[in-house]
Design a protein around this motif. Structure first.
Motif, PDB file in Angstrom:
ATOM      1  N   VAL A   1      32.680  -8.430  -5.968  1.00  0.00           N
ATOM      2  CA  VAL A   1      32.276  -7.988  -7.296  1.00  0.00           C
ATOM      3  C   VAL A   1      30.800  -8.307  -7.515  1.00  0.00           C
ATOM      4  CG1 VAL A   1      32.604  -8.383  -9.760  1.00  0.00           C
ATOM      5  CG2 VAL A   1      34.582  -8.171  -8.271  1.00  0.00           C
ATOM      6  N   HIS A   2      30.067  -7.331  -8.039  1.00  0.00           N
ATOM      7  CA  HIS A   2      28.624  -7.482  -8.210  1.00  0.00           C
ATOM      8  C   HIS A   2      28.225  -7.150  -9.651  1.00  0.00           C
ATOM      9  CE1 HIS A   2      28.574  -7.486  -3.800  1.00  0.00           C
ATOM     10  NE2 HIS A   2      29.254  -6.349  -3.842  1.00  0.00           N
ATOM     11  N   PRO A   3      28.076  -8.144 -10.521  1.00  0.00           N
ATOM     12  CA  PRO A   3      27.567  -7.858 -11.870  1.00  0.00           C
ATOM     13  C   PRO A   3      26.098  -7.449 -11.790  1.00  0.00           C
ATOM     14  CG  PRO A   3      28.599 -10.046 -11.722  1.00  0.00           C
ATOM     15  CD  PRO A   3      28.374  -9.570 -10.336  1.00  0.00           C
ATOM     16  N   VAL A   4      25.762  -6.249 -12.287  1.00  0.00           N
ATOM     17  CA  VAL A   4      24.394  -5.738 -12.151  1.00  0.00           C
ATOM     18  C   VAL A   4      23.811  -5.312 -13.502  1.00  0.00           C
ATOM     19  CG1 VAL A   4      24.728  -5.005  -9.759  1.00  0.00           C
ATOM     20  CG2 VAL A   4      25.253  -3.402 -11.616  1.00  0.00           C
ATOM     21  N   GLY A   5      24.480  -5.649 -14.593  1.00  0.00           N
ATOM     22  CA  GLY A   5      24.038  -5.187 -15.899  1.00  0.00           C
ATOM     23  C   GLY A   5      23.100  -6.137 -16.616  1.00  0.00           C
ATOM     24  N   PRO A   6      22.617  -5.734 -17.791  1.00  0.00           N
ATOM     25  CA  PRO A   6      22.978  -4.464 -18.433  1.00  0.00           C
ATOM     26  C   PRO A   6      22.143  -3.296 -17.911  1.00  0.00           C
ATOM     27  CG  PRO A   6      21.557  -5.726 -19.895  1.00  0.00           C
ATOM     28  CD  PRO A   6      21.797  -6.582 -18.690  1.00  0.00           C
ATOM     29  N   LEU A   7      22.838  -2.246 -17.496  1.00  0.00           N
ATOM     30  CA  LEU A   7      22.180  -0.990 -17.124  1.00  0.00           C
ATOM     31  C   LEU A   7      22.332  -0.043 -18.300  1.00  0.00           C
ATOM     32  CD1 LEU A   7      23.423  -0.622 -13.456  1.00  0.00           C
ATOM     33  CD2 LEU A   7      21.079  -1.043 -14.190  1.00  0.00           C
ATOM     34  N   ILE A   8      21.276   0.105 -19.071  1.00  0.00           N
ATOM     35  CA  ILE A   8      21.301   0.936 -20.274  1.00  0.00           C
ATOM     36  C   ILE A   8      20.119   1.891 -20.263  1.00  0.00           C
ATOM     37  CG2 ILE A   8      22.522  -0.764 -21.683  1.00  0.00           C
ATOM     38  CD1 ILE A   8      19.822  -1.572 -22.875  1.00  0.00           C
ATOM     39  N   LYS A   9      20.242   2.941 -21.043  1.00  0.00           N
ATOM     40  CA  LYS A   9      19.170   3.918 -21.145  1.00  0.00           C
ATOM     41  C   LYS A   9      17.920   3.244 -21.705  1.00  0.00           C
ATOM     42  CE  LYS A   9      20.432   7.845 -22.880  1.00  0.00           C
ATOM     43  NZ  LYS A   9      20.756   8.899 -23.877  1.00  0.00           N
ATOM     44  N   GLN A  10      16.806   3.416 -21.025  1.00  0.00           N
ATOM     45  CA  GLN A  10      15.566   2.752 -21.417  1.00  0.00           C
ATOM     46  C   GLN A  10      14.735   3.576 -22.396  1.00  0.00           C
ATOM     47  OE1 GLN A  10      14.879  -0.451 -20.530  1.00  0.00           O
ATOM     48  NE2 GLN A  10      16.920  -0.370 -19.604  1.00  0.00           N
ATOM     49  N   GLU A  11      14.847   4.889 -22.299  1.00  0.00           N
ATOM     50  CA  GLU A  11      14.027   5.749 -23.164  1.00  0.00           C
ATOM     51  C   GLU A  11      14.682   7.116 -23.281  1.00  0.00           C
ATOM     52  OE1 GLU A  11      10.964   7.109 -19.608  1.00  0.00           O
ATOM     53  OE2 GLU A  11      10.342   5.622 -21.074  1.00  0.00           O
ATOM     54  N   GLU A  12      14.313   7.836 -24.310  1.00  0.00           N
ATOM     55  CA  GLU A  12      14.838   9.174 -24.539  1.00  0.00           C
ATOM     56  C   GLU A  12      13.702  10.103 -24.954  1.00  0.00           C
ATOM     57  OE1 GLU A  12      19.274   8.848 -26.300  1.00  0.00           O
ATOM     58  OE2 GLU A  12      17.764   7.928 -27.566  1.00  0.00           O
ATOM     59  N   THR A  13      13.898  11.387 -24.686  1.00  0.00           N
ATOM     60  CA  THR A  13      12.969  12.382 -25.196  1.00  0.00           C
ATOM     61  C   THR A  13      13.260  12.580 -26.677  1.00  0.00           C
ATOM     62  OG1 THR A  13      12.917  13.500 -23.053  1.00  0.00           O
ATOM     63  CG2 THR A  13      12.148  14.748 -24.968  1.00  0.00           C
ATOM     64  N   LEU A  14      12.254  12.399 -27.518  1.00  0.00           N
ATOM     65  CA  LEU A  14      12.460  12.450 -28.961  1.00  0.00           C
ATOM     66  C   LEU A  14      12.324  13.874 -29.478  1.00  0.00           C
ATOM     67  CD1 LEU A  14      10.487   9.268 -30.121  1.00  0.00           C
ATOM     68  CD2 LEU A  14      12.932   9.486 -29.622  1.00  0.00           C
ATOM     69  N   SER A  15      13.286  14.278 -30.298  1.00  0.00           N
ATOM     70  CA  SER A  15      13.215  15.561 -30.972  1.00  0.00           C
ATOM     71  C   SER A  15      12.407  15.416 -32.261  1.00  0.00           C
ATOM     72  CB  SER A  15      14.623  16.056 -31.313  1.00  0.00           C
ATOM     73  OG  SER A  15      15.217  15.198 -32.288  1.00  0.00           O
TER      74      SER A  15
END
Length: 481
Positions: free
Chosen positions: A242-256
């Motif tokens: 088992v390999h805990p590798v988080g947190p893997l979350i979205k870093q940025e988004e294209t803004l509307s």
């Protein structure tokens, strides 16, 4: 001379998410980390029915991260007319199974990557990888606590004759916090239906993986991680490394344009004063519940941004398969006069808002969330306490853990005999989180985890080291290009 030249070629791995934004986002972030931090080449294999408009913007490629779309599937031929959106997992698994018929030829065309990383609902890929002698790893897109439950489920299935929801006591997963039967995920509440059979099929294949990546980290879930790694039950299964590798979350988004307007509105609000209300990429409420939520927000007199979606009485996952494509006019279903009465205090956005940007804004002080694992991690990573509002899948299990174990959320109470959270309870919850003593307590706790979250995947952090150990193995194994 040939061997020497090979050392200069970056090792190539493939990453395969199943259908849904909740699967695509963390696996894309894993792919990016493998490229940027660990010197890999990555092919992201995309199920082409997994391409809502909102997701397409995320598939930005670099020289060492390229997108490979699997041949498209005619969903109408795969899905029979009696399967609707209520059976989310069945629909997802049928689409995925049909899409993976091309996987062998795709992997061969890619030159047989050194490894394939896939997620829980694409374990048919294990068979293809075994045939091609490619190590197959599983990426769990939810919590370590949920992964422990999934590993325990075959034992539970063989030992228990009745339905799990009829058990008189909480389910004791070895070494973990007990799971109340009312919090069980939808897919295990009826063992006679296809939803359960598909879920059981995939989780029973977990031990076939060469390793399991968990989108979590040591400080967030120490009890569950210790259990999976050390408890005799899990060691005997046997559980893969088992390999805990988080947190893997979205870093940025294209803004509307709408997102920019939201951020400009937030700029004018005091710090920690705005409640962000959104129920994930596929979540919907009934008209009655949405009405009560609206009245509760208005009664609380607290500032809010609400990314509101057209209500449906069919299912809490009503927008799972058409997320990003729906159109709606909030005036048509919100209480009459709500928009005018809350003008200046609240901001209503149809369907979508940039979650990462809003959670990261200093004026955001609370998050009413469906408790999908990606959203939960994003909220914690930005130090924002939560009001837990689970809708479907494993979200009730996540909510219970976030409230009772991690201590970063509160959960509204439902009156006996009712299924709807009333407006007074919404009012109470919002005031509690934004301005109450209990809110201060969970705010302090989530700020502690906010400090911990970026350290784990950073260089020399526990999650970085965990992923690095596997990447080093891929680089040294002489298994392909």
């Amino acid at each position: 001379m040939v061997a020497a030249n090979k050392t200069h070629i970056k090792p190539h791995v493939a990453v395969l998410p199943s259908v849904g934004m909740g699967h695509l986002i963390p696996l894309l972030e894993l792919a990016k980390r493998l490229v940027v931090e660990h010197g890999m080449r990555v092919s992201l294999l995309v199920i082409t029915t997994n391409a809502p408009l909102a997701a397409q913007e995320q598939l930005l490629c670099s020289p060492d991260l390229h997108i490979v779309k699997l041949p498209p599937v005619d969903v109408d031929k795969v899905i029979s007319s009696d399967i609707d959106n209520v059976l989310v997992l069945t629909r997802l698994c049928l689409i995925t199974e049909e899409s993976l018929r091309s996987l062998k030829s795709v992997l061969v065309a890619l030159g047989k990557p050194r490894a394939l990383v896939t997620d829980l609902f694409t374990t048919q890929a294990f068979d293809v990888c075994n045939e091609l002698s490619i190590p197959a790893y599983l990426f769990s897109t939810t919590s370590a606590a949920f992964s422990a439950f999934a590993l325990f489920l075959p034992k539970l299935d063989s030992d228990v004759e009745c339905e799990f929801i009829d058990l008189p006591e909480p389910i004791q997963v070895p070494g973990c916090i007990p799971v109340r039967t009312e919090d069980l995920l939808d897919q295990v509440r009826n063992r006679k239906i296809d939803e359960y059979k598909w879920f059981f099929f995939h989780i029973s294949r977990l031990p076939l993986a060469s390793g399991v990546f968990l989108n979590s980290w040591e400080d967030l879930e120490p009890v569950s991680l210790k259990a999976i790694k050390e408890n005799p039950f899990f060691r005997q299964i046997p559980t893969p490394p088992v390999h805990p590798v988080g947190p893997l979350i979205k870093q940025e988004e294209t803004l509307s344009t709408s997102d920019v307007e939201c951020l400009e509105w937030l700029d004018k609000q005091p710090p920690d004063s705005v409640l962000f209300v959104t129920l994930g990429s596929g979540g919907t409420l009934s008209l009655e519940q949405q009405t009560e939520l609206a009245w509760g927000l208005e009664l609380s007199q607290q500032r809010f941004i609400w990314a509101v979606r057209k209500p449906t009485d069919a299912t809490g996952a009503g927008s799972f398969f058409d997320v990003g494509s729906e159109e709606n006019d909030p005036k048509a279903y919100l209480p009459e006069g709500f928009l005018s009465r809350t003008q200046g205090v609240g901001l209503v956005v149809p369907s979508w808002a940039s979650q990462v940007a809003i959670l990261g804004h200093p004026s955001t002080g609370g998050f009413l969330s469906h408790c999908g694992w990606n959203s939960s991690l994003e909220s914690i990573a930005h130090g924002v306490p939560m009001i837990a509002w689970p809708l479907y899948a494993e979200q009730r299990m996540n909510a219970a853990m976030l409230v009772e174990d991690v201590g970063v959320a509160v959960k509204p109470k439902v009156e006996p005999g009712r299924t709807i959270v009333g407006r007074q309870e919404v009012d109470r919850m919002v005031r509690m989180v934004m301005d109450g003593e209990e809110g201060k307590t969970i705010r302090k706790r989530v700020k502690e985890l906010k400090e911990s979250a970026p350290k784990a995947p950073d260089i020399s952090g526990s999650s970085y080291d965990s992923l690095s150990s596997v990447a080093k193995q891929w680089k040294t194994d002489d298994l392909g290009p």
